[in-house]
Design a protein around this motif. Sequence first.
Motif, PDB file in Angstrom:
ATOM      1  N   SER A  34       1.007  -1.001   0.086  1.00 15.70           N
ATOM      2  CA  SER A  34       0.137   0.124  -0.154  1.00 15.70           C
ATOM      3  C   SER A  34       0.400   1.229   0.339  1.00 15.70           C
ATOM      4  O   SER A  34       0.411   2.442   0.118  1.00 15.70           O
ATOM      5  CB  SER A  34      -0.948   0.288   1.457  1.00 15.70           C
ATOM      6  OG  SER A  34      -0.215   0.328   2.384  1.00 15.70           O
ATOM      7  N   ILE A  35       1.816   1.237   0.176  1.00 12.08           N
ATOM      8  CA  ILE A  35       3.419   2.130  -0.279  1.00 12.08           C
ATOM      9  C   ILE A  35       2.938   3.080  -0.943  1.00 12.08           C
ATOM     10  O   ILE A  35       2.401   3.360  -2.022  1.00 12.08           O
ATOM     11  CB  ILE A  35       4.356   2.234   0.310  1.00 12.08           C
ATOM     12  CG1 ILE A  35       5.367   3.116   1.071  1.00 12.08           C
ATOM     13  CG2 ILE A  35       5.153   1.259  -1.629  1.00 12.08           C
ATOM     14  CD1 ILE A  35       6.738   1.974   1.230  1.00 12.08           C
ATOM     15  N   ARG A  36       3.136   4.564  -1.048  1.00 13.00           N
ATOM     16  CA  ARG A  36       2.565   5.437  -1.540  1.00 13.00           C
ATOM     17  C   ARG A  36       3.647   6.516  -1.514  1.00 13.00           C
ATOM     18  O   ARG A  36       4.273   7.261  -0.209  1.00 13.00           O
ATOM     19  CB  ARG A  36       0.814   6.700  -1.685  1.00 13.00           C
ATOM     20  CG  ARG A  36       0.090   5.665  -1.614  1.00 13.00           C
ATOM     21  CD  ARG A  36      -1.727   5.821  -1.196  1.00 13.00           C
ATOM     22  NE  ARG A  36      -0.836   6.309  -0.045  1.00 13.00           N
ATOM     23  CZ  ARG A  36      -1.558   5.500   1.211  1.00 13.00           C
ATOM     24  NH1 ARG A  36      -1.567   4.060   0.789  1.00 13.00           N
ATOM     25  NH2 ARG A  36      -1.657   5.864   2.246  1.00 13.00           N
ATOM     26  N   TRP A  37       4.698   6.543  -2.395  1.00  6.09           N
ATOM     27  CA  TRP A  37       5.802   7.594  -2.515  1.00  6.09           C
ATOM     28  C   TRP A  37       5.489   9.090  -2.618  1.00  6.09           C
ATOM     29  O   TRP A  37       5.240   9.261  -3.870  1.00  6.09           O
ATOM     30  CB  TRP A  37       6.929   6.683  -3.401  1.00  6.09           C
ATOM     31  CG  TRP A  37       7.597   5.978  -2.559  1.00  6.09           C
ATOM     32  CD1 TRP A  37       7.103   4.528  -3.447  1.00  6.09           C
ATOM     33  CD2 TRP A  37       7.918   5.260  -2.052  1.00  6.09           C
ATOM     34  NE1 TRP A  37       7.212   3.302  -2.594  1.00  6.09           N
ATOM     35  CE2 TRP A  37       8.354   4.024  -1.670  1.00  6.09           C
ATOM     36  CE3 TRP A  37       9.628   6.239  -0.725  1.00  6.09           C
ATOM     37  CZ2 TRP A  37       9.121   3.348  -0.801  1.00  6.09           C
ATOM     38  CZ3 TRP A  37       9.729   5.684   0.320  1.00  6.09           C
ATOM     39  CH2 TRP A  37      10.186   4.329  -0.235  1.00  6.09           C
ATOM     40  N   GLU A  38       6.629   9.924  -2.295  1.00  6.17           N
ATOM     41  CA  GLU A  38       6.712  11.340  -2.371  1.00  6.17           C
ATOM     42  C   GLU A  38       7.304  11.664  -3.745  1.00  6.17           C
ATOM     43  O   GLU A  38       8.816  11.075  -3.389  1.00  6.17           O
ATOM     44  CB  GLU A  38       6.800  12.738  -1.347  1.00  6.17           C
ATOM     45  CG  GLU A  38       5.201  12.300   0.058  1.00  6.17           C
ATOM     46  CD  GLU A  38       3.877  12.670  -0.729  1.00  6.17           C
ATOM     47  OE1 GLU A  38       4.233  13.343  -1.507  1.00  6.17           O
ATOM     48  OE2 GLU A  38       3.089  12.387   0.081  1.00  6.17           O
ATOM     49  N   LYS A  39       7.629  12.864  -3.641  1.00  9.15           N
ATOM     50  CA  LYS A  39       9.108  12.807  -4.479  1.00  9.15           C
ATOM     51  C   LYS A  39      10.369  12.919  -3.854  1.00  9.15           C
ATOM     52  O   LYS A  39      10.298  13.780  -2.807  1.00  9.15           O
ATOM     53  CB  LYS A  39       8.228  14.337  -5.329  1.00  9.15           C
ATOM     54  CG  LYS A  39       9.755  14.766  -6.279  1.00  9.15           C
ATOM     55  CD  LYS A  39       9.654  15.858  -6.887  1.00  9.15           C
ATOM     56  CE  LYS A  39      10.626  15.780  -7.886  1.00  9.15           C
ATOM     57  NZ  LYS A  39      11.177  18.263  -8.282  1.00  9.15           N
ATOM     58  N   ALA A  40      11.348  12.355  -4.299  1.00  9.90           N
ATOM     59  CA  ALA A  40      12.618  12.646  -3.540  1.00  9.90           C
ATOM     60  C   ALA A  40      12.969  13.736  -3.555  1.00  9.90           C
ATOM     61  O   ALA A  40      12.565  14.515  -5.008  1.00  9.90           O
ATOM     62  CB  ALA A  40      13.674  11.309  -4.248  1.00  9.90           C
TER      63      ALA A  40
END
Length: 112
Positions: A34-40
């Motif tokens: 379910s992980i949702r990544w923000e911009k690095a």
Amino acid sequence: MEKIIHCTLCLGSNTEAENNVEKARKMLTTLLPSIRWEKAQWTEPVNFPYPALFLNQLATFDTTKTCNELRQCFKNIERQCGRLPKDKAQGIVRMDIDLITYGEKKLKVLPF
């Protein structure tokens, strides 16, 4: 029925950063579907005596794992990215994964 907990994590690297962040991201995505990544983003080091920039990335996810189970998983991923206990004293952070929030609990304050 297991309780679902909403969490936030932050990963960071200052050594082979793009490769290590990508490697950790892949492992975390497998572990936490379910992980949702923000911009690095690249950041200056805070409370760290070495000048190397850090590549950091935040993510949110839902899990039924305990806080301790997550931390153990994160330590394993850090090691798979090449993290060694002696490295930090030399300013080398191949991978650091911090659990920032676990449900309503704030476990760490972000330095950026």
